[in-house]
Scaffold this motif. Sequence first.
Motif, PDB file in Angstrom:
ATOM      1  N   ARG A  15       0.822  -1.221   0.000  1.00  0.00           N
ATOM      2  CA  ARG A  15       0.000   0.000   0.000  1.00  0.00           C
ATOM      3  C   ARG A  15       0.854   1.269   0.000  1.00  0.00           C
ATOM      4  N   GLU A  16       2.007   1.209   0.649  1.00  0.00           N
ATOM      5  CA  GLU A  16       2.839   2.408   0.755  1.00  0.00           C
ATOM      6  C   GLU A  16       3.398   2.873  -0.584  1.00  0.00           C
ATOM      7  N   ILE A  17       3.393   1.976  -1.579  1.00  0.00           N
ATOM      8  CA  ILE A  17       3.968   2.363  -2.863  1.00  0.00           C
ATOM      9  C   ILE A  17       3.068   3.335  -3.611  1.00  0.00           C
ATOM     10  N   ALA A  18       1.797   3.420  -3.200  1.00  0.00           N
ATOM     11  CA  ALA A  18       0.873   4.336  -3.882  1.00  0.00           C
ATOM     12  C   ALA A  18       1.362   5.777  -3.802  1.00  0.00           C
ATOM     13  N   GLN A  19       1.747   6.212  -2.603  1.00  0.00           N
ATOM     14  CA  GLN A  19       2.218   7.583  -2.463  1.00  0.00           C
ATOM     15  C   GLN A  19       3.573   7.790  -3.144  1.00  0.00           C
ATOM     16  N   GLU A  20       4.390   6.758  -3.164  1.00  0.00           N
ATOM     17  CA  GLU A  20       5.668   6.855  -3.876  1.00  0.00           C
ATOM     18  C   GLU A  20       5.427   7.048  -5.374  1.00  0.00           C
ATOM     19  N   LEU A  21       4.431   6.337  -5.911  1.00  0.00           N
ATOM     20  CA  LEU A  21       4.094   6.493  -7.323  1.00  0.00           C
ATOM     21  C   LEU A  21       3.472   7.865  -7.577  1.00  0.00           C
ATOM     22  N   GLY A  22       2.742   8.373  -6.586  1.00  0.00           N
ATOM     23  CA  GLY A  22       2.222   9.728  -6.704  1.00  0.00           C
ATOM     24  C   GLY A  22       3.344  10.748  -6.774  1.00  0.00           C
ATOM     25  N   GLU A  23       4.331  10.589  -5.912  1.00  0.00           N
ATOM     26  CA  GLU A  23       5.488  11.492  -5.924  1.00  0.00           C
ATOM     27  C   GLU A  23       6.272  11.365  -7.225  1.00  0.00           C
ATOM     28  N   LEU A  24       6.243  10.160  -7.806  1.00  0.00           N
ATOM     29  CA  LEU A  24       6.928   9.926  -9.081  1.00  0.00           C
ATOM     30  C   LEU A  24       6.196  10.607 -10.235  1.00  0.00           C
ATOM     31  N   GLY A  25       4.919  10.919 -10.037  1.00  0.00           N
ATOM     32  CA  GLY A  25       4.142  11.631 -11.055  1.00  0.00           C
ATOM     33  C   GLY A  25       3.535  10.747 -12.113  1.00  0.00           C
ATOM     34  N   VAL A  26       3.152   9.505 -11.750  1.00  0.00           N
ATOM     35  CA  VAL A  26       2.599   8.592 -12.750  1.00  0.00           C
ATOM     36  C   VAL A  26       1.124   8.270 -12.523  1.00  0.00           C
ATOM     37  N   LEU A  43       7.332   0.414 -15.638  1.00  0.00           N
ATOM     38  CA  LEU A  43       6.749  -0.174 -14.427  1.00  0.00           C
ATOM     39  C   LEU A  43       6.414  -1.639 -14.635  1.00  0.00           C
ATOM     40  N   GLU A  44       5.939  -1.988 -15.823  1.00  0.00           N
ATOM     41  CA  GLU A  44       5.599  -3.396 -16.056  1.00  0.00           C
ATOM     42  C   GLU A  44       6.841  -4.246 -16.280  1.00  0.00           C
ATOM     43  N   ALA A  45       7.946  -3.631 -16.628  1.00  0.00           N
ATOM     44  CA  ALA A  45       9.209  -4.375 -16.633  1.00  0.00           C
ATOM     45  C   ALA A  45       9.527  -4.850 -15.224  1.00  0.00           C
ATOM     46  N   GLY A  46       9.037  -4.110 -14.241  1.00  0.00           N
ATOM     47  CA  GLY A  46       9.146  -4.558 -12.851  1.00  0.00           C
ATOM     48  C   GLY A  46       8.121  -5.623 -12.535  1.00  0.00           C
ATOM     49  N   ASP A  47       6.833  -5.307 -12.758  1.00  0.00           N
ATOM     50  CA  ASP A  47       5.772  -6.298 -12.551  1.00  0.00           C
ATOM     51  C   ASP A  47       4.449  -5.738 -13.058  1.00  0.00           C
ATOM     52  N   SER A  48       3.654  -6.616 -13.664  1.00  0.00           N
ATOM     53  CA  SER A  48       2.348  -6.209 -14.179  1.00  0.00           C
ATOM     54  C   SER A  48       1.435  -5.710 -13.075  1.00  0.00           C
ATOM     55  N   GLY A  49       1.574  -6.258 -11.875  1.00  0.00           N
ATOM     56  CA  GLY A  49       0.704  -5.862 -10.782  1.00  0.00           C
ATOM     57  C   GLY A  49       0.886  -4.400 -10.401  1.00  0.00           C
ATOM     58  N   ILE A  50       2.117  -3.903 -10.466  1.00  0.00           N
ATOM     59  CA  ILE A  50       2.380  -2.512 -10.123  1.00  0.00           C
ATOM     60  C   ILE A  50       1.844  -1.604 -11.227  1.00  0.00           C
ATOM     61  N   ARG A  51       2.107  -1.969 -12.490  1.00  0.00           N
ATOM     62  CA  ARG A  51       1.552  -1.177 -13.587  1.00  0.00           C
ATOM     63  C   ARG A  51       0.031  -1.212 -13.564  1.00  0.00           C
ATOM     64  N   THR A  52      -0.558  -2.342 -13.184  1.00  0.00           N
ATOM     65  CA  THR A  52      -2.014  -2.435 -13.111  1.00  0.00           C
ATOM     66  C   THR A  52      -2.576  -1.438 -12.112  1.00  0.00           C
ATOM     67  N   PHE A  53      -1.907  -1.273 -10.970  1.00  0.00           N
ATOM     68  CA  PHE A  53      -2.376  -0.269 -10.011  1.00  0.00           C
ATOM     69  C   PHE A  53      -2.411   1.115 -10.653  1.00  0.00           C
ATOM     70  N   VAL A  54      -1.345   1.453 -11.376  1.00  0.00           N
ATOM     71  CA  VAL A  54      -1.279   2.763 -12.014  1.00  0.00           C
ATOM     72  C   VAL A  54      -2.407   2.912 -13.042  1.00  0.00           C
ATOM     73  N   SER A  55      -2.716   1.841 -13.774  1.00  0.00           N
ATOM     74  CA  SER A  55      -3.802   1.880 -14.755  1.00  0.00           C
ATOM     75  C   SER A  55      -5.160   2.024 -14.087  1.00  0.00           C
ATOM     76  N   VAL A  56      -5.403   1.216 -13.046  1.00  0.00           N
ATOM     77  CA  VAL A  56      -6.691   1.291 -12.355  1.00  0.00           C
ATOM     78  C   VAL A  56      -6.888   2.674 -11.751  1.00  0.00           C
ATOM     79  N   GLN A  57      -5.846   3.179 -11.116  1.00  0.00           N
ATOM     80  CA  GLN A  57      -5.940   4.478 -10.466  1.00  0.00           C
ATOM     81  C   GLN A  57      -6.126   5.601 -11.483  1.00  0.00           C
ATOM     82  N   GLY A  58      -5.246   5.640 -12.491  1.00  0.00           N
ATOM     83  CA  GLY A  58      -5.223   6.775 -13.403  1.00  0.00           C
ATOM     84  C   GLY A  58      -6.107   6.632 -14.627  1.00  0.00           C
ATOM     85  N   SER A  59      -5.935   5.529 -15.363  1.00  0.00           N
ATOM     86  CA  SER A  59      -6.665   5.371 -16.615  1.00  0.00           C
ATOM     87  C   SER A  59      -8.139   5.045 -16.405  1.00  0.00           C
ATOM     88  N   LEU A  60      -8.459   4.404 -15.300  1.00  0.00           N
ATOM     89  CA  LEU A  60      -9.847   4.019 -15.055  1.00  0.00           C
ATOM     90  C   LEU A  60     -10.541   4.961 -14.067  1.00  0.00           C
TER      91      LEU A  60
END
Length: 387
Positions: free
Chosen positions: A48-59, A84-101
Amino acid sequence: MSDPSDVLALDSLLSAEELDTRERIRDFTTQRIRPNIARWYEDAVFPREIAQELGELGVLGMQLEGYGCPGRTAVEYGLAAMELEAGDSGIRTFVSVQGSLAMTAIHSWGSEEQKERWLPRMAAGELIGCFALTEPAAGSDPSSMTTFARESDGGWVLDGAKRWIGLASMADVMVVWAKTAEGIRGFLVPAGTAGVTATPIEPKLSMRASIQCEVTFDAVRLGPESVLPGANGLRGPFTCLNEARYGIAWGAMGAARDSYEAALDYAGGRIQFDRPLAGYQLTQEKLVNMLVELQKGTMLALHLGRLKDAGKLRPEQISLAKLNNVREAIKIAREARTILGGNGVTLEHSPLRHANNLESVRTYEGTDEVHTLILGHHITGIPAFRG
């Protein structure tokens, strides 16, 4: 020195700003995701803590303008999804659900009050959103949804169920699509609303560093302010789905690239019969076939990004890229695993994890079959979704 894996010199097609964005996201993936992903995947944990880190990253909501959103280009967002998906699809999926959806739904169809209330804190990763469209018996055919909202006492009463809803159990707000007497509408349902139950679906063989849920709505009472005023009909959710599908076309190439690079590195250091695996014709053929599809898929994603930034991207073009790139990414990940031999089935190496994740990516935001029929309709003019 040029990258021998960038045969087509695709990097030369990117601006300095785009390259800087890519390197910034790549560094984050290297430092934050790669050292931890095997544990997150094994333990089936979304950090859960990675959400704010991704926010700070601007994605988060990266391509959206205003309300605290980064306002970057479509190509920059695509590059971020790939890294991000080079790291893992699950992390990129969070970014998609949050931002794109979720954020796109509010940004495109919400009232000014809704945008001001939710978007700035979602862009910062302080609040998490989810997107509740798919149902237990209505996956590829959302028009068959049975979740229903009826007007009552100046507000709404929501009943029904959704399935495979990413991050619903930890979401601060749900974007819920439901039938009404006037058609399909979108509703914002804050966390803690009485009558809402979100239950994680487990155990899973795929997307283990993410959370997908079954959600039920039992006589959920909502105020009139919960409705997304601009959304009426399936155009609302489909607009968001196309945003997510666009990101997937890029993201899948990130998983493919990481799988290819893992296999290339292993083949160069693994000695069999007194020579590196990379020195054998069969291994080189595998690596070349992977690279060809990786370069083609990345070029396709970049072309889509340029079209999108020019305001010319069409749904059938997104379907072609999502269909091709995910399909080819799975092949690349599986072929990469064969080069790793038995060692490839461990979490020390990424290709089989990517392959497992991509089975989910291949299914969500439109299956191969759905995108095939979208393209079939486009080229023949005949819809073949039924019968």
